[in-house]
Design an enzyme around this catalytic site. Sequence first.
Site, PDB file in Angstrom:
ATOM      1  N   ASN A   1       6.944  -7.199  -6.616  1.00 15.95           N
ATOM      2  CA  ASN A   1       5.974  -6.088  -6.408  1.00 15.95           C
ATOM      3  C   ASN A   1       7.245  -4.922  -6.286  1.00 15.95           C
ATOM      4  O   ASN A   1       7.797  -4.819  -5.061  1.00 15.95           O
ATOM      5  CB  ASN A   1       5.253  -6.269  -5.345  1.00 15.95           C
ATOM      6  CG  ASN A   1       4.404  -5.096  -5.053  1.00 15.95           C
ATOM      7  OD1 ASN A   1       4.488  -4.025  -5.635  1.00 15.95           O
ATOM      8  ND2 ASN A   1       3.454  -5.259  -4.071  1.00 15.95           N
TER       9      ASN A   1
ATOM     10  N   ARG B   1       4.024  -7.399 -10.463  1.00 10.34           N
ATOM     11  CA  ARG B   1       2.735  -6.538 -10.274  1.00 10.34           C
ATOM     12  C   ARG B   1       2.917  -5.192 -10.770  1.00 10.34           C
ATOM     13  O   ARG B   1       3.869  -4.718 -10.837  1.00 10.34           O
ATOM     14  CB  ARG B   1       2.676  -6.297  -8.594  1.00 10.34           C
ATOM     15  CG  ARG B   1       1.313  -5.640  -8.312  1.00 10.34           C
ATOM     16  CD  ARG B   1       1.390  -5.225  -6.905  1.00 10.34           C
ATOM     17  NE  ARG B   1       0.175  -4.466  -6.709  1.00 10.34           N
ATOM     18  CZ  ARG B   1       0.325  -3.632  -6.016  1.00 10.34           C
ATOM     19  NH1 ARG B   1       1.055  -3.045  -5.071  1.00 10.34           N
ATOM     20  NH2 ARG B   1      -1.010  -2.860  -5.617  1.00 10.34           N
TER      21      ARG B   1
ATOM     22  N   ARG C   1      -5.295   8.063   3.217  1.00  7.56           N
ATOM     23  CA  ARG C   1      -6.098   8.624   1.998  1.00  7.56           C
ATOM     24  C   ARG C   1      -7.435   8.962   2.447  1.00  7.56           C
ATOM     25  O   ARG C   1      -8.147   8.058   3.121  1.00  7.56           O
ATOM     26  CB  ARG C   1      -6.150   7.707   0.666  1.00  7.56           C
ATOM     27  CG  ARG C   1      -4.692   7.621   0.371  1.00  7.56           C
ATOM     28  CD  ARG C   1      -4.647   6.441  -0.976  1.00  7.56           C
ATOM     29  NE  ARG C   1      -3.808   5.300  -0.686  1.00  7.56           N
ATOM     30  CZ  ARG C   1      -3.730   4.327  -1.210  1.00  7.56           C
ATOM     31  NH1 ARG C   1      -4.614   4.006  -2.234  1.00  7.56           N
ATOM     32  NH2 ARG C   1      -2.862   3.484  -0.972  1.00  7.56           N
TER      33      ARG C   1
ATOM     34  N   GLU D   1      -2.186 -12.067  -3.229  1.00  5.91           N
ATOM     35  CA  GLU D   1      -2.207 -11.506  -4.431  1.00  5.91           C
ATOM     36  C   GLU D   1      -0.970 -12.299  -5.259  1.00  5.91           C
ATOM     37  O   GLU D   1      -0.982 -12.335  -6.609  1.00  5.91           O
ATOM     38  CB  GLU D   1      -2.053  -9.939  -4.507  1.00  5.91           C
ATOM     39  CG  GLU D   1      -3.201  -9.295  -4.280  1.00  5.91           C
ATOM     40  CD  GLU D   1      -2.806  -7.941  -3.574  1.00  5.91           C
ATOM     41  OE1 GLU D   1      -2.817  -8.245  -2.121  1.00  5.91           O
ATOM     42  OE2 GLU D   1      -3.032  -6.830  -4.119  1.00  5.91           O
TER      43      GLU D   1
END
Length: 416
Positions: free
Chosen positions: A7, A99, A250, A393
Amino acid sequence: MKVLVLNSGSSSVKYQFLEMDGEQVLASGIVERIGNDDAAHTHRIAPGAAPGRPEGAKIQEIVPVLDHIAAIRRVLAALTHPEYGVIQDLREVAAVGHRVVHGGEQFTDSVLVTEEVKEALRSLFDLAPLHNPPNLQGILAAESLLPGVPQVAVFDTAFHSTMPRVAYLYALPYAMYKRHRVRRYGFHGTSHRYVSQRLGELIGNPGLQGMKVITCHLGNGASVCAIRDGKSVDTSMGFTPLEGLIMGTRSGDVDPGALPYIMAREELTISELMSMLNKHSGLRGISGISGDMRQIEEEMLKGDSRAREAFEMFEYRLRKYIGAYAAVLEGLDALVFTGGIGENSVLVRERVCRHLTFLGVELDEEANRQGKGERRISTDRSRVQVWVIPTNEELVIARDTVAIVRSLMSQPVASR
Ligand code: ADP
């Protein structure tokens, strides 16, 4: 078959190395602060992965790491290290799974990396300028260090490619979609896919046929996904991972009309505005304390009013989305929590579920508080099953990588 999962971010490379016959993690780690003289490499052998080695043996080094090639070179050196390694020879690395954040409209599934795929990834840089360039750098670095080893790209957006147009189009002039492909793509797809498939296995309905499911991935980034018959039909992140839920730093949903107003009043440039929305908003922005939910909960329990407000807003927005997606699905059979907050915050799960009794959610408070890992946390009476399912993942990326490499091996040489 042993698979390396990478990743690659702008300044870090996270990795896991797995033996896929038995799906066992052998080692994992991270190289952080790439591009600096004080980059940090942490590498761990998984418990039980290398008999004879000290349990949890690890490397922890601060060293200069110039770029992604240097970072991945360190990863490979660690995997073959005489003391901390788990293989003798790099030839044991059968494939690398990467990824990749954005697959645009082209990539609806994982793919073997070819010259055309790399070209297509470059054409997606504009859509994900922060993520796709380092993802491609990771692919190029792995290719050059492991020549001839198949590389597979697994996209965060792919699981959401089944969304209908009503869910993915924005009500902007249609030309914005036709010309610039501005639409909802959704992210965290690999996680939503993993936990929903795992739910199917756990309840004995592998394809989730006939089921209406909502998965909540709540980490530093957070998103909700509506899933019908095992397929994503809507998700809260949009054109970018900024839309939807309140996240660590965020904002999630904001009236777009407020943004030019703020820009004018604060005399901000576009990049300053984006930095505000991505790094200084969310839990951190509201609380003024932190974007980390654990810390927000601690401060809230000590009586801090802004931490309380941040927590309540987070829970309110999440509940609002769950309600909306129950309407999208016209019902709800199962609700799944995952990600650092979803897996660990007793309080978030309790507060959300407390307000969802009207949908038929009945939380088993004991099961919610006690226990660890994969478990059902609703009562036997509950019309909606509620589950905690830790995400994985890397395993999805490794599985897709193996599937693609095996199908490649079964093809006649001439057609490869
Ligand atoms: P990322 O999205 O970066 O992978 P994670 O999925 O690890 O992040 O989630 C990180 C978030 O999970 C942080 O907000 C952290 O505070 C939160 N978290 C972890 N453990 C707990 C806990 N026990 N209680 C509440 N929040 C937690």
